[in-house]
Design an enzyme around this catalytic site. Structure first.
Site, PDB file in Angstrom:
ATOM      1  N   ALA A  11      10.733 -16.894 -43.886  1.00 35.64           N
ATOM      2  CA  ALA A  11       9.716 -16.216 -44.697  1.00 35.64           C
ATOM      3  C   ALA A  11       8.372 -16.928 -44.640  1.00 35.64           C
ATOM      4  O   ALA A  11       7.594 -16.881 -45.574  1.00 35.64           O
ATOM      5  CB  ALA A  11      10.197 -16.141 -46.144  1.00 35.64           C
TER       6      ALA A  11
ATOM      7  N   ARG B   1      -0.311  -8.213 -39.467  1.00 34.56           N
ATOM      8  CA  ARG B   1      -0.444  -6.757 -39.354  1.00 34.56           C
ATOM      9  C   ARG B   1      -0.493  -6.049 -40.707  1.00 34.56           C
ATOM     10  O   ARG B   1      -0.797  -4.871 -40.783  1.00 34.56           O
ATOM     11  CB  ARG B   1       0.701  -6.206 -38.484  1.00 34.56           C
ATOM     12  CG  ARG B   1       0.543  -6.537 -37.007  1.00 34.56           C
ATOM     13  CD  ARG B   1       1.815  -6.285 -36.216  1.00 34.56           C
ATOM     14  NE  ARG B   1       2.788  -7.388 -36.369  1.00 34.56           N
ATOM     15  CZ  ARG B   1       3.980  -7.422 -35.794  1.00 34.56           C
ATOM     16  NH1 ARG B   1       4.379  -6.414 -35.038  1.00 34.56           N
ATOM     17  NH2 ARG B   1       4.785  -8.455 -35.961  1.00 34.56           N
TER      18      ARG B   1
ATOM     19  N   GLY C 218       6.929 -20.287 -34.748  1.00 34.87           N
ATOM     20  CA  GLY C 218       7.941 -19.376 -34.225  1.00 34.87           C
ATOM     21  C   GLY C 218       9.228 -19.394 -35.038  1.00 34.87           C
ATOM     22  O   GLY C 218       9.477 -20.301 -35.832  1.00 34.87           O
TER      23      GLY C 218
ATOM     24  N   ASN D  50       6.381  -4.749 -40.744  1.00 33.74           N
ATOM     25  CA  ASN D  50       5.283  -5.505 -40.151  1.00 33.74           C
ATOM     26  C   ASN D  50       3.920  -4.990 -40.584  1.00 33.74           C
ATOM     27  O   ASN D  50       2.949  -5.710 -40.574  1.00 33.74           O
ATOM     28  CB  ASN D  50       5.385  -5.484 -38.621  1.00 33.74           C
ATOM     29  CG  ASN D  50       6.620  -6.226 -38.136  1.00 33.74           C
ATOM     30  OD1 ASN D  50       6.900  -7.337 -38.582  1.00 33.74           O
ATOM     31  ND2 ASN D  50       7.385  -5.609 -37.268  1.00 33.74           N
TER      32      ASN D  50
ATOM     33  N   ARG E 248       2.228   0.944 -75.838  1.00 37.77           N
ATOM     34  CA  ARG E 248       2.075  -0.402 -75.286  1.00 37.77           C
ATOM     35  C   ARG E 248       3.096  -1.292 -75.973  1.00 37.77           C
ATOM     36  O   ARG E 248       3.552  -0.992 -77.073  1.00 37.77           O
ATOM     37  CB  ARG E 248       0.651  -0.904 -75.526  1.00 37.77           C
ATOM     38  CG  ARG E 248      -0.377  -0.166 -74.646  1.00 37.77           C
ATOM     39  CD  ARG E 248      -1.765  -0.303 -75.201  1.00 37.77           C
ATOM     40  NE  ARG E 248      -2.075  -1.702 -75.431  1.00 37.77           N
ATOM     41  CZ  ARG E 248      -2.983  -2.128 -76.310  1.00 37.77           C
ATOM     42  NH1 ARG E 248      -3.669  -1.270 -77.041  1.00 37.77           N
ATOM     43  NH2 ARG E 248      -3.209  -3.408 -76.460  1.00 37.77           N
TER      44      ARG E 248
ATOM     45  N   TYR F 249      -4.631   6.098 -83.252  1.00 32.71           N
ATOM     46  CA  TYR F 249      -4.252   4.766 -82.788  1.00 32.71           C
ATOM     47  C   TYR F 249      -3.412   4.098 -83.869  1.00 32.71           C
ATOM     48  O   TYR F 249      -3.865   3.917 -85.004  1.00 32.71           O
ATOM     49  CB  TYR F 249      -5.485   3.904 -82.477  1.00 32.71           C
ATOM     50  CG  TYR F 249      -5.099   2.490 -82.101  1.00 32.71           C
ATOM     51  CD1 TYR F 249      -4.256   2.263 -81.020  1.00 32.71           C
ATOM     52  CD2 TYR F 249      -5.546   1.389 -82.832  1.00 32.71           C
ATOM     53  CE1 TYR F 249      -3.862   0.975 -80.675  1.00 32.71           C
ATOM     54  CE2 TYR F 249      -5.158   0.098 -82.488  1.00 32.71           C
ATOM     55  CZ  TYR F 249      -4.317  -0.093 -81.412  1.00 32.71           C
ATOM     56  OH  TYR F 249      -3.916  -1.360 -81.069  1.00 32.71           O
TER      57      TYR F 249
ATOM     58  N   ASN G 271      -7.267  -2.576 -86.438  1.00 30.30           N
ATOM     59  CA  ASN G 271      -6.426  -3.771 -86.584  1.00 30.30           C
ATOM     60  C   ASN G 271      -7.126  -5.042 -86.149  1.00 30.30           C
ATOM     61  O   ASN G 271      -6.610  -6.129 -86.336  1.00 30.30           O
ATOM     62  CB  ASN G 271      -5.136  -3.603 -85.763  1.00 30.30           C
ATOM     63  CG  ASN G 271      -5.425  -3.381 -84.286  1.00 30.30           C
ATOM     64  OD1 ASN G 271      -6.453  -2.791 -83.934  1.00 30.30           O
ATOM     65  ND2 ASN G 271      -4.547  -3.829 -83.441  1.00 30.30           N
TER      66      ASN G 271
HETATM   67  C1  UD1 Z   1      11.531 -10.933 -34.416  1.00 27.44           C
HETATM   68  C2  UD1 Z   1      12.435 -11.263 -33.207  1.00 27.44           C
HETATM   69  C3  UD1 Z   1      12.695  -9.973 -32.427  1.00 27.44           C
HETATM   70  C4  UD1 Z   1      13.325  -8.953 -33.343  1.00 27.44           C
HETATM   71  C5  UD1 Z   1      12.473  -8.725 -34.585  1.00 27.44           C
HETATM   72  C6  UD1 Z   1      13.250  -7.872 -35.577  1.00 27.44           C
HETATM   73  C7  UD1 Z   1      11.940 -13.555 -32.463  1.00 27.44           C
HETATM   74  C8  UD1 Z   1      11.233 -14.394 -31.487  1.00 27.44           C
HETATM   75  N1  UD1 Z   1      11.764 -12.241 -32.343  1.00 27.44           N
HETATM   76  O1  UD1 Z   1      10.280 -10.481 -33.900  1.00 27.44           O
HETATM   77  O2  UD1 Z   1      13.553 -10.236 -31.326  1.00 27.44           O
HETATM   78  O3  UD1 Z   1      13.484  -7.732 -32.626  1.00 27.44           O
HETATM   79  O4  UD1 Z   1      12.167  -9.968 -35.245  1.00 27.44           O
HETATM   80  O5  UD1 Z   1      12.527  -7.564 -36.725  1.00 27.44           O
HETATM   81  O6  UD1 Z   1      12.653 -14.076 -33.282  1.00 27.44           O
HETATM   82  N2  UD1 Z   1       8.696 -16.481 -39.358  1.00 27.44           N
HETATM   83  C9  UD1 Z   1       8.670 -17.764 -39.869  1.00 27.44           C
HETATM   84  N3  UD1 Z   1       8.050 -18.736 -39.182  1.00 27.44           N
HETATM   85  C10 UD1 Z   1       7.458 -18.525 -37.971  1.00 27.44           C
HETATM   86  C11 UD1 Z   1       7.480 -17.218 -37.459  1.00 27.44           C
HETATM   87  C12 UD1 Z   1       8.115 -16.209 -38.149  1.00 27.44           C
HETATM   88  O7  UD1 Z   1       9.205 -18.020 -40.945  1.00 27.44           O
HETATM   89  O8  UD1 Z   1       6.925 -19.483 -37.428  1.00 27.44           O
HETATM   90  C13 UD1 Z   1       9.362 -15.410 -40.118  1.00 27.44           C
HETATM   91  C14 UD1 Z   1       8.435 -14.300 -40.547  1.00 27.44           C
HETATM   92  O9  UD1 Z   1       7.902 -14.558 -41.834  1.00 27.44           O
HETATM   93  C15 UD1 Z   1       9.349 -13.088 -40.556  1.00 27.44           C
HETATM   94  C16 UD1 Z   1      10.404 -13.427 -39.519  1.00 27.44           C
HETATM   95  O10 UD1 Z   1      10.336 -14.811 -39.297  1.00 27.44           O
HETATM   96  O11 UD1 Z   1       9.971 -12.932 -41.816  1.00 27.44           O
HETATM   97  C17 UD1 Z   1      10.175 -12.681 -38.211  1.00 27.44           C
HETATM   98  O12 UD1 Z   1       8.917 -13.023 -37.693  1.00 27.44           O
HETATM   99  P1  UD1 Z   1       8.003 -11.959 -36.961  1.00 27.44           P
HETATM  100  O13 UD1 Z   1       6.789 -12.635 -36.475  1.00 27.44           O
HETATM  101  O14 UD1 Z   1       7.841 -10.757 -37.800  1.00 27.44           O
HETATM  102  O15 UD1 Z   1       8.930 -11.617 -35.681  1.00 27.44           O
HETATM  103  P2  UD1 Z   1       8.940 -10.294 -34.831  1.00 27.44           P
HETATM  104  O16 UD1 Z   1       7.781 -10.287 -33.916  1.00 27.44           O
HETATM  105  O17 UD1 Z   1       9.101  -9.123 -35.730  1.00 27.44           O
HETATM  106 CA    CA Z   2       9.004  -8.753 -37.975  1.00 27.93          CA
END
Ligand code: UD1
Ligand code: CA
Length: 464
Positions: free
Chosen positions: A18, A24, A87, A234, A340, A373, A393
């Site tokens: 997360a 996007r 990543g 996304n 409220r 009121y 009030n």
């Molecule tokens: C990822 C998968 C893809 C899959 C898709 C499904 C990889 C490389 N790719 O792509 O194969 O089809 O999800 O939805 O895994 N996140 C981190 N730290 C990071 C990067 C990402 O915590 O450094 C988290 C993001 O917050 C997100 C999740 O990982 O919750 C996925 O990241 P995102 O960049 O959305 O990956 P996709 O391009 O959707």
């Molecule tokens: Ca994603």
């Protein structure tokens, strides 16, 4: 072994990713905090994770760190900071040292919120305890997802991200949902060996698939039966699509439980609803937080009801906003009434159009039917609050209480200046501003006397 915790596989640790920004979404709010059905995306994922009763839930967070932690501070999870988002593989690497070697690891994504418990249980138990299990799907439009590449024998060989895929690989329909289960000990080894030699310069979690295959570990693909479950968020278009799914699911659940819904596409449930029999909900109703509806409650169109309880046989007419109120049985509310927090109505109370009620109680059979009121007041039984009665009030610094005893009537356009008590059976004359105690059983008038000027002549214009 304790029955409630027994699982067919080794102990489970969940890692939820997360940390991403969610570029996007084009929003100042981190993606995993974007609301779906009234709750952050990440809260949905944590709930699902918890339903599996794992040994631990690790959440990898990073972008918007302070806000994410603050919003979800009540959640019983382990937090791991990923300071730079390099990543998905790098993200798992941050949390994995906290997971014991003998655990099985389930990786979930904070932006894939609709996965069901049954699907995940199936994934976690698929294959042996030493295999990798991969949740796959075949969406109508695979754009943006990683593709599952199979070898000549049909076994999973690797995952290729859309951005790194050849034209031919992009025609593959079978996609990665992002969710996988793997043995902790092996995952640790593979993650340590990841390289960022790809178009995005990121450490891809998906690369562990090829590493597993090379190590002779089988990768078991588990097809997600309901592709809707694996939908990711996304951008705002996908967020709205998932909101529609939640809306449909909630409406369906209510209907199957006996609630009549005028149009299931036009009721939004952002929380939990408890209800009795023969409840009717008209169009464009929003139910938020914890809502409790008694038997035969009728909710008119355009109402917003949040954290409220409504008693049997109560009619809520169109366009009411009800927040933090307990409304008794047999009441008539609205149209255009506003509650409220926090108010408490007894049985058979009538609150009519353009009436605002705040932090007040009203006992059985009392009425405020028009343009009033009622704030910080304790209203007895069978009281009639006349049209346009205002309870003043607030003195600019403090809020004061008003007590209106049983059977009192306030005339139209009267102002009751708090703190004040209107005695039982008292009548306040129309147009009165009362700031002193109003005695029980009597008529109190507090307005200028009406006089008529005899012989008065209206001025006339001078002719030129
Ligand atoms: C990822 C998968 C893809 C899959 C898709 C499904 C990889 C490389 N790719 O792509 O194969 O089809 O999800 O939805 O895994 N996140 C981190 N730290 C990071 C990067 C990402 O915590 O450094 C988290 C993001 O917050 C997100 C999740 O990982 O919750 C996925 O990241 P995102 O960049 O959305 O990956 P996709 O391009 O959707
Ligand atoms: Ca994603």
């Amino acid at each position: 072994m304790a029955d409630s915790n027994s699982k067919p596989t080794s102990a489970l640790s969940v890692v939820i990713l997360a940390a991403g920004e969610g570029k996007r979404m084009k929003s100042a709010l981190p993606k995993v905090l974007q609301p779906l059905a009234g709750r952050p995306l990440l809260a949905h994922v944590i709930d699902t994770a918890r339903s599996l009763q794992p040994a631990a839930i690790h959440v990898v967070y990073g972008h918007g760190a302070g806000r994410v932690r603050e919003t979800l501070e009540k959640e019983q999870v382990e937090w791991t900071l990923q300071a730079r988002q390099l990543g998905t593989g790098h993200a798992v690497l941050q949390a994995i040292p906290k997971v014991p070697d003998e655990h099985r690891v389930l990786v979930l994504y904070g932006d894939v919120p609709l996965l069901g418990r049954a699907t995940l249980e199936h994934l976690v138990t698929a294959g042996g305890r030493d295999d990798v299990a991969l949740l796959t799907m075949a969406p109508a439009d695979p754009a943006g997802y990683g593709r599952i590449v199979r070898d000549s024998k049909g076994s999973v060989a690797r995952i290729v991200e859309q951005k790194d895929a050849s034209a031919q690989e992009r025609t593959i329909r079978e996609c990665n949902t992002g969710v996988m289960a793997a043995p902790s000990r092996l995952l640790k080894q593979w993650l340590a060996g990841l390289r960022a030699a790809n178009s995005q310069g990121e450490y891809y979690l998906t690369d562990v698939v090829e590493m597993a295959v090379k190590a002779g570990i089988s990768v078991v693909p588990v097809a997600c039966e309901d592709p809707i479950e694996a939908l990711g968020v996304n951008d705002k278009v996908q967020l709205a699509a998932l909101e529609a799914v939640c809306r449909q699911r909630a409406a369906r659940e209510l209907m199957l439980a006996g609630v009549t819904i005028a149009d299931p596409a036009r009721v939004d449930v952002r929380g939990s609803v408890q209800h009795g029999k023969d409840v009717f909900i008209d169009v464009n109703v929003v139910l938020e937080g914890s809502v409790k509806l008694g038997d035969r409650v009728h909710i008119g169109p355009g109402c917003v009801i949040r954290d409220a309880q409504i008693g049997d046989d109560t009619q809520v007419l169109p366009h009411c906003v009800i927040e933090g109120a307990v409304i008794g049985p047999g009441c008539n509310i609205g149209p255009f009434a506003r509650f409220r927090p926090t108010s408490h109505l007894g049985a058979g109370v009538h609150i009519g159009n353009f009436v605002e009620v705040k932090n007040s109680t009203m006992a059985e059979g009392s009425k405020a039917n028009h343009l009033s009121y009622v704030g910080d007041a304790q209203v007895g039984a069978r009281v009639n609050i006349g049209a346009g009665t205002i309870i003043a009030n607030y003195d600019g610094a403090n809020k004061h209480r008003t007590v209106i005893e049983d059977d009192a009537h306030t005339g139209s356009n009267s102002v009751l200046v708090a703190p004040i008590t209107i005695g039982a059976g008292a009548t306040v004359a129309a147009g009165s501003t009362v700031a002193n105690q109003v005695p029980a059983g009597k008529l109190t008038i507090a307005r200028a006397r009406q006089t008529t000027i005899e012989g008065w002549i209206r001025p006339t214009k001078q002719k030129k």
